[in-house]
Design a protein around this motif. Structure first.
Motif, short mmCIF file in Angstrom:
data_model
loop_
_atom_site.label_atom_id
_atom_site.label_comp_id
_atom_site.label_asym_id
_atom_site.label_seq_id
_atom_site.Cartn_x
_atom_site.Cartn_y
_atom_site.Cartn_z
N ALA A 1 -3.65 11.69 0.35
CA ALA A 1 -3.32 11.49 1.76
C ALA A 1 -2.48 10.22 1.90
O ALA A 1 -2.91 9.14 1.53
CB ALA A 1 -4.58 11.38 2.59
N ARG A 2 -1.29 10.35 2.44
CA ARG A 2 -0.36 9.22 2.52
C ARG A 2 -0.78 8.19 3.55
O ARG A 2 -0.33 7.05 3.52
CB ARG A 2 1.04 9.72 2.85
N SER A 3 -1.66 8.54 4.47
CA SER A 3 -2.02 7.62 5.55
C SER A 3 -2.76 6.39 5.04
O SER A 3 -2.70 5.32 5.66
CB SER A 3 -2.88 8.35 6.59
N ALA A 4 -3.47 6.48 3.92
CA ALA A 4 -4.24 5.36 3.40
C ALA A 4 -3.37 4.33 2.68
O ALA A 4 -3.81 3.19 2.48
CB ALA A 4 -5.33 5.87 2.47
N ALA A 5 -2.18 4.68 2.31
CA ALA A 5 -1.33 3.79 1.51
C ALA A 5 -0.98 2.51 2.25
O ALA A 5 -0.95 1.43 1.65
CB ALA A 5 -0.05 4.52 1.09
N LYS A 6 -0.75 2.60 3.56
CA LYS A 6 -0.36 1.42 4.32
C LYS A 6 -1.49 0.40 4.38
O LYS A 6 -1.28 -0.79 4.16
CB LYS A 6 0.08 1.83 5.73
#
Length: 172
Positions: free
Chosen positions: A133-138
């Protein structure tokens, strides 16, 4: 035959006169050209700055970083790029004048998402796994900046304080 001989002598005298007239003109042109080139050369040599002193390229140390403060991207996926982009933005905002060069690496895995780590002087100072899930990268990259900076400073302090006679300075 004497007529031909007189004609030859007259022709020879005419050629000599023409050559004598031409020679000063040629000499004058050569002199003007020589003076022009000499003047141009002397002006160009006067304007040229003094050459910089030659530096010994072997005199530096591996710890001298001419391009300090760079965040290098070694990621391969969109998830890794998101982590790098957010990490670099926060790093530059918080530690703009830092001389530390860090590298963000990524190894994508099918089962765990992406393995991401940050290296400073070939030592890992941060290591984590990012879910697909790309949302956790930030959020993770924002927290990683503080952890990386703390570990980099600790590494430098330890390197400066630790002195072992059996170990030489780092070469590579």
């Amino acid at each position: 035959m004497p007529v031909n001989r007189v004609t030859e002598i007259t022709a020879t005298r005419t050629q000599i006169r023409e050559k004598k007239v031409r020679q000063p003109a040629v000499r004058l042109c050569a002199l003007v050209l020589l003076l022009t080139l000499q003047t141009a050369y002397s002006k160009s040599s006067q304007k040229a700055p003094a050459p910089a002193p030659v530096q010994n390229l072997d005199s530096g140390s591996i710890s001298d970083e001419p391009l300090g403060g760079v965040v290098i991207n070694r990621t391969v996926t969109v998830l890794g790029w998101d982590f790098y982009k957010n990490f670099a933005e926060v790093w530059r905002a918080k530690y703009m004048n830092t001389k530390y060069t860090v590298t963000v690496y990524e190894r994508p895995t099918a089962q765990y998402g992406s393995e991401v780590w940050v290296q400073y002087r070939q030592n890992r100072v941060f290591h984590t796994f990012l879910s697909p899930a790309r949302s956790a990268a930030k959020e993770i990259s924002g927290r990683a900046v503080d952890i990386v900076y703390k570990n980099v400073v600790d590494t430098n302090v330890q390197r400066l304080l630790f002195n072992d006679v059996d170990l030489g300075p780092e070469e590579m």
